[in-house]
Design an enzyme around this catalytic site. Structure first.
Site, PDB file in Angstrom:
ATOM      1  N   LYS A  21      57.128  35.944  51.019  1.00 43.79           N
ATOM      2  CA  LYS A  21      56.415  37.238  50.963  1.00 43.79           C
ATOM      3  C   LYS A  21      55.208  37.226  51.886  1.00 43.79           C
ATOM      4  O   LYS A  21      54.994  38.185  52.646  1.00 43.79           O
ATOM      5  CB  LYS A  21      55.949  37.499  49.524  1.00 43.79           C
ATOM      6  CG  LYS A  21      54.873  38.558  49.381  1.00 43.79           C
ATOM      7  CD  LYS A  21      54.483  38.786  47.944  1.00 43.79           C
ATOM      8  CE  LYS A  21      53.292  38.013  47.436  1.00 43.79           C
ATOM      9  NZ  LYS A  21      51.971  38.436  47.915  1.00 43.79           N
ATOM     10  N   ASN A  22      54.437  36.131  51.804  1.00 44.43           N
ATOM     11  CA  ASN A  22      53.164  36.128  52.534  1.00 44.43           C
ATOM     12  C   ASN A  22      53.326  35.854  54.025  1.00 44.43           C
ATOM     13  O   ASN A  22      52.353  35.924  54.769  1.00 44.43           O
ATOM     14  CB  ASN A  22      52.177  35.159  51.869  1.00 44.43           C
ATOM     15  CG  ASN A  22      51.711  35.709  50.520  1.00 44.43           C
ATOM     16  OD1 ASN A  22      51.914  36.883  50.230  1.00 44.43           O
ATOM     17  ND2 ASN A  22      51.118  34.864  49.703  1.00 44.43           N
ATOM     18  N   ARG A  90      47.208  43.999  50.012  1.00 41.55           N
ATOM     19  CA  ARG A  90      46.056  43.606  50.816  1.00 41.55           C
ATOM     20  C   ARG A  90      46.391  43.535  52.297  1.00 41.55           C
ATOM     21  O   ARG A  90      45.646  42.963  53.076  1.00 41.55           O
ATOM     22  CB  ARG A  90      45.502  42.276  50.316  1.00 41.55           C
ATOM     23  CG  ARG A  90      45.161  42.317  48.829  1.00 41.55           C
ATOM     24  CD  ARG A  90      44.238  41.237  48.437  1.00 41.55           C
ATOM     25  NE  ARG A  90      42.947  41.343  49.093  1.00 41.55           N
ATOM     26  CZ  ARG A  90      41.975  42.174  48.756  1.00 41.55           C
ATOM     27  NH1 ARG A  90      42.131  43.014  47.759  1.00 41.55           N
ATOM     28  NH2 ARG A  90      40.850  42.186  49.420  1.00 41.55           N
ATOM     29  N   ASP A 114      40.062  42.895  42.926  1.00 40.71           N
ATOM     30  CA  ASP A 114      41.167  43.092  42.003  1.00 40.71           C
ATOM     31  C   ASP A 114      41.027  42.119  40.852  1.00 40.71           C
ATOM     32  O   ASP A 114      39.947  41.577  40.623  1.00 40.71           O
ATOM     33  CB  ASP A 114      42.516  42.977  42.720  1.00 40.71           C
ATOM     34  CG  ASP A 114      42.732  41.602  43.327  1.00 40.71           C
ATOM     35  OD1 ASP A 114      41.983  40.671  42.961  1.00 40.71           O
ATOM     36  OD2 ASP A 114      43.634  41.463  44.146  1.00 40.71           O
ATOM     37  N   ASP A 304      48.131  29.642  44.091  1.00 37.34           N
ATOM     38  CA  ASP A 304      49.246  30.408  43.497  1.00 37.34           C
ATOM     39  C   ASP A 304      50.193  29.508  42.699  1.00 37.34           C
ATOM     40  O   ASP A 304      51.160  29.998  42.129  1.00 37.34           O
ATOM     41  CB  ASP A 304      50.032  31.132  44.593  1.00 37.34           C
ATOM     42  CG  ASP A 304      49.171  32.122  45.310  1.00 37.34           C
ATOM     43  OD1 ASP A 304      49.163  33.288  44.913  1.00 37.34           O
ATOM     44  OD2 ASP A 304      48.459  31.716  46.251  1.00 37.34           O
ATOM     45  N   VAL A 326      39.595  28.327  44.777  1.00 36.91           N
ATOM     46  CA  VAL A 326      39.883  29.352  45.794  1.00 36.91           C
ATOM     47  C   VAL A 326      39.440  30.751  45.326  1.00 36.91           C
ATOM     48  O   VAL A 326      38.801  31.488  46.071  1.00 36.91           O
ATOM     49  CB  VAL A 326      41.375  29.330  46.191  1.00 36.91           C
ATOM     50  CG1 VAL A 326      41.671  30.403  47.235  1.00 36.91           C
ATOM     51  CG2 VAL A 326      41.759  27.944  46.724  1.00 36.91           C
TER      52      VAL A 326
HETATM   53  N1  EPU Z   1      37.287  35.491  51.080  1.00 34.76           N
HETATM   54  C1  EPU Z   1      36.001  35.886  51.365  1.00 34.76           C
HETATM   55  N2  EPU Z   1      35.809  36.667  52.477  1.00 34.76           N
HETATM   56  C2  EPU Z   1      36.842  37.053  53.280  1.00 34.76           C
HETATM   57  C3  EPU Z   1      38.146  36.632  52.970  1.00 34.76           C
HETATM   58  C4  EPU Z   1      38.352  35.845  51.854  1.00 34.76           C
HETATM   59  O1  EPU Z   1      35.066  35.564  50.646  1.00 34.76           O
HETATM   60  O2  EPU Z   1      36.602  37.772  54.273  1.00 34.76           O
HETATM   61  C5  EPU Z   1      37.537  34.691  49.850  1.00 34.76           C
HETATM   62  C6  EPU Z   1      38.427  35.414  48.859  1.00 34.76           C
HETATM   63  O3  EPU Z   1      37.712  36.313  48.050  1.00 34.76           O
HETATM   64  C7  EPU Z   1      39.047  34.274  48.073  1.00 34.76           C
HETATM   65  C8  EPU Z   1      39.164  33.171  49.131  1.00 34.76           C
HETATM   66  O4  EPU Z   1      38.259  33.511  50.184  1.00 34.76           O
HETATM   67  O5  EPU Z   1      38.180  33.859  47.074  1.00 34.76           O
HETATM   68  C9  EPU Z   1      40.550  32.987  49.708  1.00 34.76           C
HETATM   69  O6  EPU Z   1      40.990  34.200  50.298  1.00 34.76           O
HETATM   70  P1  EPU Z   1      42.038  34.229  51.497  1.00 34.76           P
HETATM   71  O7  EPU Z   1      41.524  35.193  52.515  1.00 34.76           O
HETATM   72  O8  EPU Z   1      42.345  32.838  51.916  1.00 34.76           O
HETATM   73  O9  EPU Z   1      43.311  34.816  50.778  1.00 34.76           O
HETATM   74  P2  EPU Z   1      44.105  36.139  51.152  1.00 34.76           P
HETATM   75  O10 EPU Z   1      44.479  36.139  52.573  1.00 34.76           O
HETATM   76  O11 EPU Z   1      43.429  37.335  50.577  1.00 34.76           O
HETATM   77  C10 EPU Z   1      46.436  35.014  50.725  1.00 34.76           C
HETATM   78  C11 EPU Z   1      47.624  35.306  49.878  1.00 34.76           C
HETATM   79  C12 EPU Z   1      47.300  34.995  48.421  1.00 34.76           C
HETATM   80  C13 EPU Z   1      46.905  33.535  48.299  1.00 34.76           C
HETATM   81  C14 EPU Z   1      45.725  33.248  49.264  1.00 34.76           C
HETATM   82  C15 EPU Z   1      45.320  31.793  49.278  1.00 34.76           C
HETATM   83  C16 EPU Z   1      48.660  37.138  51.027  1.00 34.76           C
HETATM   84  C17 EPU Z   1      48.999  38.581  51.048  1.00 34.76           C
HETATM   85  N3  EPU Z   1      47.962  36.723  49.989  1.00 34.76           N
HETATM   86  O12 EPU Z   1      45.411  35.884  50.267  1.00 34.76           O
HETATM   87  O13 EPU Z   1      48.478  35.195  47.693  1.00 34.76           O
HETATM   88  O14 EPU Z   1      46.515  33.274  46.988  1.00 34.76           O
HETATM   89  O15 EPU Z   1      46.076  33.634  50.598  1.00 34.76           O
HETATM   90  O16 EPU Z   1      46.371  30.993  49.705  1.00 34.76           O
HETATM   91  O17 EPU Z   1      49.021  36.372  51.924  1.00 34.76           O
HETATM   92  C18 EPU Z   1      49.851  36.214  46.074  1.00 34.76           C
HETATM   93  O18 EPU Z   1      50.803  35.993  46.841  1.00 34.76           O
HETATM   94  O19 EPU Z   1      49.977  36.688  44.927  1.00 34.76           O
HETATM   95  C19 EPU Z   1      48.497  35.937  46.528  1.00 34.76           C
HETATM   96  C20 EPU Z   1      47.411  36.345  45.855  1.00 34.76           C
END
Ligand code: EPU
Length: 433
Positions: A21-22, A90, A114, A304, A326
């Site tokens: 998915k990601n 997202r 969220d 996850d 995380v």
């Molecule tokens: N964060 C910040 N500032 C930012 C971006 C992120 O503070 O500008 C923080 C977030 O709030 C969080 C942490 O950094 O606490 C990690 O966020 P990250 O940006 O790495 O995650 P993401 O890109 O929003 C993706 C996956 C998530 C998975 C995370 C970590 C997708 C769509 N989502 O999220 O997957 O948990 O990476 O590996 O790729 C899921 O599939 O259900 C899911 C939540």
């Protein structure tokens, strides 16, 4: 929509992991970088790819999915503004790069926090600004422009955010000059996105120590790519194989090299697995034993995975600890597990040794699990987020008696045809629309 589950059944057989998915959703956005067609194989048909299809079509793409293959073609950008979509995920923030590269301006919805935390996008925005984007926002939209085009820069991320790394890669492949991203995320899904971009004509190099180098090119072309198998699906199904004595589940297409940390954690709690050419079979010979786990960015134990793994810890002998580094608020789902008979206490102190951004704050990000505790079905399970929903479902499959899980649309965002696939393993699960 809801699932009615009668737990306590032995699960045996083979279940195939779909495309990630990601990676799939991001690759759909990558396709917006070229005016030629991109073809994505091993494509999952799930809620999140449907939402992203709506987004791409709005921008001007023609999108079709059939038999696990998606075709996306965006000859011209029809709208630089991603209007509020009918459902949320997202992904829209990642459209900033392709839109700025192709038409010099973009507007995407502000998503806000969220159920797992505040989820800010400050690292995305800071990086894009360093590439020359001008960004403003109101309550509903981020507005970005780069009238003179984006220009390569050296950017150090405060935290190796997955989304921010992807956003900056997408924004810099067509920027003028060289971009260096230090402290980048290096998840396997990001590596797969880089493989697709390289096929499309991008120049992206990987340095040691989380550094990604990008030389901007003039134009990208179409490409065909097979999406890597979903590591999160693989772990969810692995946990099903380990959850109940007598279960034996072959997770077809699970890839050992992307699951090294998980497999080590399985071995430490006394779970068994067999690596085969086309997948990994999970089962248990003896009882499970307690352990300690800390979530981290790749190659650490993925955030996850903590929810399905926590269900195993409720069945393990002894006291286990999980330190979530995380997300600040990813243990809400344990309330319902306690109502099912689990013994889980959540704390705001760091119960681990990894550096953690939540030290000294009031976020409930560590859990102590005392086991083993038999689980019993309850009829008030409400899905909070995708992975928490999966943990409730695994809990319901382990529990004696009937469980009702409400709000399964959230689970459908990430798992294709889940009930049919689980029934084939022997699960007693019914979907009520
Ligand atoms: N964060 C910040 N500032 C930012 C971006 C992120 O503070 O500008 C923080 C977030 O709030 C969080 C942490 O950094 O606490 C990690 O966020 P990250 O940006 O790495 O995650 P993401 O890109 O929003 C993706 C996956 C998530 C998975 C995370 C970590 C997708 C769509 N989502 O999220 O997957 O948990 O990476 O590996 O790729 C899921 O599939 O259900 C899911 C939540």
């Amino acid at each position: 929509m809801r699932f009615i589950v009668h737990g306590g059944k032995v699960l045996k057989g083979e279940i195939e992991v779909k495309g990630s998915k990601n990676a799939a959703t991001k690759m759909m956005i990558v396709s917006l970088l070229t005016d030629e067609e991109c073809v994505l194989e091993n494509f999952p048909s799930i809620g999140d790819t449907d939402i992203t299809k709506e987004l791409c079509e709005h921008i001007g793409a023609t999108v079709s999915f059939a038999h696990g293959v998606a075709r996306l073609h965006t000859p011209t950008i029809k709208s630089h503004q991603v209007t509020q979509l009918t459902r949320r995920n997202r992904i829209p923030i990642l459209a900033l790069g392709p839109l700025l590269s192709r038409v010099g301006k973009a507007a995407v919805p502000v998503l806000g926090g969220d159920k797992i935390g505040a989820r800010p996008v400050d690292i995305h925005l800071d990086g894009l600004q360093q590439l020359g984007a001008e960004i403003t926002h109101d309550d509903t939209f981020f507005y970005a422009s780069a009238p003179n085009g984006l220009k390569g820069a050296t950017i150090t991320l405060r935290y190796p955010s997955v989304g921010a790394t992807e956003n900056l890669i997408l924004a810099s492949v067509l920027a003028k000059g060289r971009t260096v991203i230090h402290n980048a995320a290096v998840e396997p899904e990001i590596m797969d996105i880089i493989l697709l971009l390289q096929k499309m004509g991008a120049i992206i190099g990987l340095g040691s120590d989380r550094t990604i180098y990008i030389e901007g090119v003039e134009k990208l072309h179409g490409a065909r790519h097979r999406i890597l198998p979903d590591r999160n699906e693989a772990v969810s199904f692995a946990c099903l194989g380990l959850a109940f004595p007598g279960n034996e589940v072959k997770v077809k297409n699970a890839v050992q090299k992307d699951l090294i940390t998980f497999l080590n954690a399985v071995r430490k709690i006394g779970g068994e697995y067999r690596i085969e050419d086309d997948g990994i079979t999970f089962y248990r010979k003896n009882g499970l034993v307690a352990s300690e786990v800390e979530t981290d960015t790749h190659p650490g134990f993925m955030t996850d995975w903590q929810q399905p793994f926590l269900i195993l810890l409720t069945q393990a002998v002894g006291t286990s600890v999980i330190h979530e580094t995380v997300y600040e608020d990813r243990f809400g789902y344990t309330e319902e597990l306690n109502a099912m008979g689990a013994n889980i206490a959540v704390f705001s102190k760091c119960l681990g040794e990894l550096p953690c951004r939540y030290t000294g704050q009031a976020h409930p990000h560590s859990a102590i699990i005392a086991g083993p505790t038999p689980l019993r079905g309850i009829d008030t399970l409400k899905v909070r987020d995708l992975r928490a929903g999966m943990a409730h479902l695994i809990g319901a499959l382990v529990a004696e008696g009937e469980s009702v899980i409400e709000g399964i649309e959230e689970i459908d965002r990430g798992y294709e045809d889940l009930d049919a696939r689980l029934k084939a393993l022997g699960a007693d699960i019914t979907r009520i629309d």
